[in-house]
Design a protein around this motif. Structure first.
Motif, PDB file in Angstrom:
ATOM      1  N   LEU A  20       2.457   5.175   5.583  1.00 18.09           N
ATOM      2  CA  LEU A  20       3.392   5.825   6.519  1.00 18.09           C
ATOM      3  C   LEU A  20       2.861   7.192   6.943  1.00 18.09           C
ATOM      4  CD1 LEU A  20       6.708   5.045   4.574  1.00 18.09           C
ATOM      5  CD2 LEU A  20       5.971   3.995   6.721  1.00 18.09           C
ATOM      6  N   GLY A  21       1.687   7.524   6.485  1.00 16.20           N
ATOM      7  CA  GLY A  21       1.103   8.816   6.847  1.00 16.20           C
ATOM      8  C   GLY A  21       1.352   9.921   5.827  1.00 16.20           C
ATOM      9  N   ILE A  22       1.980   9.568   4.686  1.00 16.35           N
ATOM     10  CA  ILE A  22       2.319  10.605   3.692  1.00 16.35           C
ATOM     11  C   ILE A  22       1.058  11.133   3.000  1.00 16.35           C
ATOM     12  CG2 ILE A  22       3.564  11.044   1.526  1.00 16.35           C
ATOM     13  CD1 ILE A  22       5.646   8.940   2.565  1.00 16.35           C
ATOM     14  N   GLY A  23       0.156  10.225   2.622  1.00 21.31           N
ATOM     15  CA  GLY A  23      -1.097  10.657   1.991  1.00 21.31           C
ATOM     16  C   GLY A  23      -1.875  11.578   2.925  1.00 21.31           C
ATOM     17  N   GLY A  24      -1.930  11.213   4.195  1.00 17.26           N
ATOM     18  CA  GLY A  24      -2.627  12.038   5.176  1.00 17.26           C
ATOM     19  C   GLY A  24      -1.985  13.410   5.312  1.00 17.26           C
ATOM     20  N   SER A  80      -5.709  15.352  -7.898  1.00 19.42           N
ATOM     21  CA  SER A  80      -4.901  14.151  -7.879  1.00 19.42           C
ATOM     22  C   SER A  80      -4.085  14.094  -6.579  1.00 19.42           C
ATOM     23  CB  SER A  80      -4.019  14.227  -9.125  1.00 19.42           C
ATOM     24  OG  SER A  80      -2.947  13.405  -9.086  1.00 19.42           O
ATOM     25  N   LEU A  81      -4.024  12.902  -6.011  1.00 20.39           N
ATOM     26  CA  LEU A  81      -3.239  12.682  -4.783  1.00 20.39           C
ATOM     27  C   LEU A  81      -2.645  11.292  -4.912  1.00 20.39           C
ATOM     28  CD1 LEU A  81      -2.443  13.095  -1.735  1.00 20.39           C
ATOM     29  CD2 LEU A  81      -4.701  12.298  -1.159  1.00 20.39           C
ATOM     30  N   ALA A  82      -1.346  11.177  -4.795  1.00 18.75           N
ATOM     31  CA  ALA A  82      -0.727   9.867  -4.978  1.00 18.75           C
ATOM     32  C   ALA A  82       0.538   9.744  -4.146  1.00 18.75           C
ATOM     33  CB  ALA A  82      -0.390   9.645  -6.452  1.00 18.75           C
ATOM     34  N   VAL A  83       0.753   8.519  -3.668  1.00 16.58           N
ATOM     35  CA  VAL A  83       1.960   8.207  -2.900  1.00 16.58           C
ATOM     36  C   VAL A  83       2.614   6.985  -3.543  1.00 16.58           C
ATOM     37  CG1 VAL A  83       2.838   7.477  -0.640  1.00 16.58           C
ATOM     38  CG2 VAL A  83       0.993   9.181  -0.776  1.00 16.58           C
ATOM     39  N   ASN A  84       3.904   7.051  -3.732  1.00 19.18           N
ATOM     40  CA  ASN A  84       4.665   5.913  -4.266  1.00 19.18           C
ATOM     41  C   ASN A  84       4.315   4.664  -3.439  1.00 19.18           C
ATOM     42  OD1 ASN A  84       6.675   4.003  -4.822  1.00 19.18           O
ATOM     43  ND2 ASN A  84       8.227   5.591  -5.124  1.00 19.18           N
ATOM     44  N   SER A 132     -13.730   1.291  -8.200  1.00 14.76           N
ATOM     45  CA  SER A 132     -12.989   0.100  -7.740  1.00 14.76           C
ATOM     46  C   SER A 132     -11.930   0.449  -6.693  1.00 14.76           C
ATOM     47  CB  SER A 132     -12.321  -0.581  -8.932  1.00 14.76           C
ATOM     48  OG  SER A 132     -11.419   0.335  -9.548  1.00 14.76           O
ATOM     49  N   ASN A 133     -11.679   1.726  -6.469  1.00 13.95           N
ATOM     50  CA  ASN A 133     -10.578   2.143  -5.577  1.00 13.95           C
ATOM     51  C   ASN A 133     -11.089   2.274  -4.134  1.00 13.95           C
ATOM     52  OD1 ASN A 133      -8.233   3.111  -4.491  1.00 13.95           O
ATOM     53  ND2 ASN A 133      -7.957   4.782  -5.977  1.00 13.95           N
ATOM     54  N   THR A 134     -11.388   1.112  -3.561  1.00 11.39           N
ATOM     55  CA  THR A 134     -11.990   1.119  -2.217  1.00 11.39           C
ATOM     56  C   THR A 134     -11.027   1.696  -1.186  1.00 11.39           C
ATOM     57  OG1 THR A 134     -11.309  -1.168  -2.056  1.00 11.39           O
ATOM     58  CG2 THR A 134     -13.604  -0.790  -2.527  1.00 11.39           C
TER      59      THR A 134
HETATM   60  C1  LIG Z   1      -4.816   6.782  -1.252  1.00  8.99           C
HETATM   61  C2  LIG Z   1      -3.323   7.076  -0.971  1.00  8.99           C
HETATM   62  C3  LIG Z   1      -2.996   8.459  -1.487  1.00  8.99           C
HETATM   63  C4  LIG Z   1      -3.069   7.002   0.530  1.00  8.99           C
HETATM   64  O1  LIG Z   1      -1.700   7.323   0.758  1.00  8.99           O
HETATM   65  P1  LIG Z   1      -0.891   6.778   2.034  1.00  8.99           P
HETATM   66  O2  LIG Z   1       0.381   7.528   2.112  1.00  8.99           O
HETATM   67  O3  LIG Z   1      -0.831   5.312   2.009  1.00  8.99           O
HETATM   68  O4  LIG Z   1      -1.880   7.303   3.182  1.00  8.99           O
HETATM   69  P2  LIG Z   1      -1.645   7.233   4.764  1.00  8.99           P
HETATM   70  O5  LIG Z   1      -0.387   6.496   5.065  1.00  8.99           O
HETATM   71  O6  LIG Z   1      -1.823   8.604   5.302  1.00  8.99           O
HETATM   72  O7  LIG Z   1      -2.900   6.394   5.197  1.00  8.99           O
HETATM   73  C5  LIG Z   1      -3.097   5.078   4.664  1.00  8.99           C
HETATM   74  C6  LIG Z   1      -3.307   4.069   5.761  1.00  8.99           C
HETATM   75  O8  LIG Z   1      -2.121   3.955   6.544  1.00  8.99           O
HETATM   76  C7  LIG Z   1      -2.438   4.096   7.908  1.00  8.99           C
HETATM   77  N1  LIG Z   1      -1.328   4.867   8.514  1.00  8.99           N
HETATM   78  C8  LIG Z   1      -1.177   6.212   8.490  1.00  8.99           C
HETATM   79  N2  LIG Z   1      -0.051   6.557   9.142  1.00  8.99           N
HETATM   80  C9  LIG Z   1       0.525   5.416   9.571  1.00  8.99           C
HETATM   81  C10 LIG Z   1       1.704   5.117  10.275  1.00  8.99           C
HETATM   82  N3  LIG Z   1       2.529   6.070  10.720  1.00  8.99           N
HETATM   83  N4  LIG Z   1       1.986   3.805  10.505  1.00  8.99           N
HETATM   84  C11 LIG Z   1       1.147   2.834  10.072  1.00  8.99           C
HETATM   85  N5  LIG Z   1       0.010   3.055   9.395  1.00  8.99           N
HETATM   86  C12 LIG Z   1      -0.305   4.323   9.149  1.00  8.99           C
HETATM   87  C13 LIG Z   1      -3.707   4.859   7.966  1.00  8.99           C
HETATM   88  O9  LIG Z   1      -4.467   4.476   9.100  1.00  8.99           O
HETATM   89  C14 LIG Z   1      -4.406   4.471   6.681  1.00  8.99           C
HETATM   90  O10 LIG Z   1      -5.271   3.381   6.859  1.00  8.99           O
HETATM   91  P3  LIG Z   1      -6.452   3.042   5.806  1.00  8.99           P
HETATM   92  O11 LIG Z   1      -5.787   2.417   4.602  1.00  8.99           O
HETATM   93  O12 LIG Z   1      -7.318   2.110   6.561  1.00  8.99           O
HETATM   94  O13 LIG Z   1      -7.123   4.342   5.435  1.00  8.99           O
HETATM   95  C15 LIG Z   1      -2.417   5.989  -1.635  1.00  8.99           C
HETATM   96  O14 LIG Z   1      -2.927   4.723  -1.315  1.00  8.99           O
HETATM   97  C16 LIG Z   1      -2.291   6.113  -3.140  1.00  8.99           C
HETATM   98  O15 LIG Z   1      -1.442   6.812  -3.656  1.00  8.99           O
HETATM   99  N6  LIG Z   1      -3.130   5.366  -3.872  1.00  8.99           N
HETATM  100  C17 LIG Z   1      -3.061   5.353  -5.327  1.00  8.99           C
HETATM  101  C18 LIG Z   1      -3.526   6.654  -5.942  1.00  8.99           C
HETATM  102  C19 LIG Z   1      -4.933   6.978  -5.526  1.00  8.99           C
HETATM  103  O16 LIG Z   1      -5.791   6.099  -5.445  1.00  8.99           O
HETATM  104  N7  LIG Z   1      -5.210   8.272  -5.254  1.00  8.99           N
HETATM  105  C20 LIG Z   1      -6.521   8.725  -4.832  1.00  8.99           C
HETATM  106  C21 LIG Z   1      -7.399   9.069  -5.949  1.00  8.99           C
HETATM  107  S1  LIG Z   1      -6.945  10.666  -6.616  1.00  8.99           S
END
Ligand SMILES: CC(C)(COP(=O)(O)OP(=O)(O)OC[C@H]1O[C@@H](n2cnc3c(N)ncnc32)[C@H](O)[C@@H]1OP(=O)(O)O)[C@@H](O)C(=O)NCCC(=O)NCCS
Length: 146
Positions: free
Chosen positions: A79-83, A69-73, A108-110
């Motif tokens: 903001l780069g938190i997921g990365g 599981s990986l999730a960001v509020n 569905s989670n494109t």
């Molecule tokens: C999938 C998920 C974990 C990504 O988390 P996030 O923190 O938004 O991820 P990031 O910010 O690292 O990257 C997301 C996007 O932001 C962009 N980004 C990263 N850092 C950035 C920054 N500093 N400024 C602007 N944009 C940025 C990335 O290019 C990325 O683009 P993409 O959507 O085309 O891939 C989040 O969308 C989520 O929690 N989704 C719901 C739960 C889920 O689906 N989990 C996965 C299945 S287990």
């Protein structure tokens, strides 16, 4: 500023709040179990001191790691938190010398699929009716080299 660190019991309510916001199916019990059984791979990300995301990953066999599981509020996404969470869990799994890491994503989670693809994961198969509501999952995989 983003800090990724190990989950602590005090983070429990924040993790559950995020989980409720982002997943259709949620179960706090899992997270208590993770803390007991694989706390090394249970990480949270703080953004300016606030717990904004979490990841759970662990080794399931000698060769294979799994991200459960990986999730960001939603208020803190893009903001780069997921990365940052993904990079750190992959670093820990590499330390464990796994050769591949697998995970499931709803079909569905494109957005999540594209996110993982950017980090080198690919669709390795489909898990039919993986979720309780009957939706299929993409089984995604990445191979690691040493
Ligand atoms: C999938 C998920 C974990 C990504 O988390 P996030 O923190 O938004 O991820 P990031 O910010 O690292 O990257 C997301 C996007 O932001 C962009 N980004 C990263 N850092 C950035 C920054 N500093 N400024 C602007 N944009 C940025 C990335 O290019 C990325 O683009 P993409 O959507 O085309 O891939 C989040 O969308 C989520 O929690 N989704 C719901 C739960 C889920 O689906 N989990 C996965 C299945 S287990």
């Amino acid at each position: 500023m983003i800090i990724v660190r190990k989950f602590q019991p005090e983070d429990f309510s924040s993790v559950i709040e995020i989980e409720k916001k982002v997943f259709d199916e949620h179960d706090p019990f899992y997270y208590m179990k993770f803390y007991e059984t694989c706390s090394e791979g249970f990480l949270v990300a703080e953004f300016d001191g606030i717990v904004a995301g979490f990841v759970v990953g662990y080794r399931v066999s000698e060769k294979t790691g799994r991200i459960f599981s990986l999730a960001v509020n939603p208020e803190y996404q893009n903001l780069g938190i997921g990365g940052a969470l993904l990079n750190e869990i992959m670093r820990l799994l590499r330390e464990n010398k796994v050769y591949e890491v697998v995970l499931e994503v709803r079909q569905s989670n494109t957005r999540a699929k594209r996110f993982y693809e950017r980090y080198g994961f690919y669709v390795a198969g489909i898990s039919e009716r993986y979720y309780n509501d009957g939706e299929n999952a993409y089984l995604m995989k990445i191979r690691l080299r040493y």
